[in-house]
Scaffold this motif. Structure first.
Motif, mmCIF file in Angstrom:
data_model
loop_
_atom_site.group_PDB
_atom_site.id
_atom_site.type_symbol
_atom_site.label_atom_id
_atom_site.label_comp_id
_atom_site.label_asym_id
_atom_site.label_seq_id
_atom_site.Cartn_x
_atom_site.Cartn_y
_atom_site.Cartn_z
ATOM 1 N N LEU A 180 45.611 -21.548 -10.099
ATOM 2 C CA LEU A 180 45.839 -21.162 -8.187
ATOM 3 C C LEU A 180 44.086 -20.345 -7.970
ATOM 4 N N ILE A 181 44.476 -18.985 -8.740
ATOM 5 C CA ILE A 181 43.399 -18.288 -8.458
ATOM 6 C C ILE A 181 41.394 -19.287 -8.225
ATOM 7 N N SER A 182 41.143 -19.899 -9.074
ATOM 8 C CA SER A 182 40.206 -20.688 -9.621
ATOM 9 C C SER A 182 39.740 -21.634 -8.101
ATOM 10 N N LYS A 183 41.419 -22.059 -8.066
ATOM 11 C CA LYS A 183 41.209 -22.916 -6.933
ATOM 12 C C LYS A 183 41.384 -22.686 -5.290
ATOM 13 N N ARG A 184 40.980 -21.574 -5.562
ATOM 14 C CA ARG A 184 41.713 -20.751 -3.980
ATOM 15 C C ARG A 184 40.320 -21.282 -2.304
ATOM 16 N N GLU A 185 39.564 -21.677 -3.143
ATOM 17 C CA GLU A 185 38.141 -21.564 -2.010
ATOM 18 C C GLU A 185 39.028 -23.317 -1.403
ATOM 19 N N GLU A 186 38.956 -24.438 -2.439
ATOM 20 C CA GLU A 186 39.875 -25.793 -2.449
ATOM 21 C C GLU A 186 41.237 -25.530 -1.410
ATOM 22 N N ILE A 187 42.581 -24.249 -2.239
ATOM 23 C CA ILE A 187 43.504 -24.390 -0.832
ATOM 24 C C ILE A 187 43.307 -23.501 0.681
ATOM 25 N N GLU A 188 42.331 -22.777 0.602
ATOM 26 C CA GLU A 188 42.098 -22.577 1.970
ATOM 27 C C GLU A 188 41.696 -23.667 2.880
#
Length: 196
Positions: A180-188
């Motif tokens: 999830l942390i690795s996808k942080r930018e995509e999530i934001e």
């Protein structure tokens, strides 16, 4: 977690079926709250006798045997759902456990903790046990990318299945939170597209 791509190693053969989680790590050792140290009590009641002397007949106490792969009989990890069983195996130094059948909860706990459970056919499991019995220095190659296990000395191989998400996490060294942390930018970025 450590990244997993490919492993070539000797293996420890534990040819017992129906090994449950209480045999892997007895309940009396579950008091710790961190993952470290559980390997000391892996298979505790088989490794040590009643007066805490090492049982010389047990496979892990034989100096000529070792490796980062545990080869086990059918129905490995049955019994209670304790995550500590996967912790103990990994903490002892195993990176892969091979069987022809795993209990579902154990299999998921293993994958969530960096331990690769490789499920193969009964026939190929017997070939591995036979190869190790002939030569305890037999090496196995576990290729996660190609989902294949090979007996190096005979070049016999078989494919295994793994959940694509768990495969990716193992290759990247991620647990679910790391992913999830690795996808942080995509999530934001997605959150910014949502109007409330």
């Amino acid at each position: 977690m450590e990244k997993f791509k490919k492993l070539i190693s000797t293996a420890v053969a534990l040819s017992l079926q129906d090994v449950d989680t209480d045999q892997i790590i007895p309940a009396r050792f579950l008091k710790a709250t961190t993952r470290e140290g559980f390997g000391d009590n892996l298979f505790r009641d088989w490794r040590y006798n009643a007066n805490d002397e090492p049982n010389s007949d047990f496979i892990l106490n034989q100096s000529e045997v070792g490796g980062e792969i545990l080869v086990a009989g059918k129905n490995f990890g049955c019994g209670s759902s304790r995550e500590h069983a996967a912790w103990a195996i990994y903490d002892y130094g195993f990176k892969v456990v091979i069987s022809s059948f795993f209990a579902d909860i154990f299999k998921n706990n293993a994958l969530n903790n960096g331990l690769l459970p490789v499920q193969i056919s009964d026939e190929f499991l017997l070939k591995i046990f036979a190869a190790i019995e002939v030569d305890n220095k037999t090496q196995l190659e576990v290729d996660l990318e190609n989902e294949q296990i090979t007996i190096i000395q005979t070049r016999e191989s078989e494919n295994f299945d793994i959940n694509p998400y768990k495969k990716y996490c193992l290759q990247e060294g991620y647990d679910d939170i790391d992913f999830l942390i690795s996808k942080r930018e995509e999530i934001e970025a997605f959150e910014n597209t949502i109007s409330i």
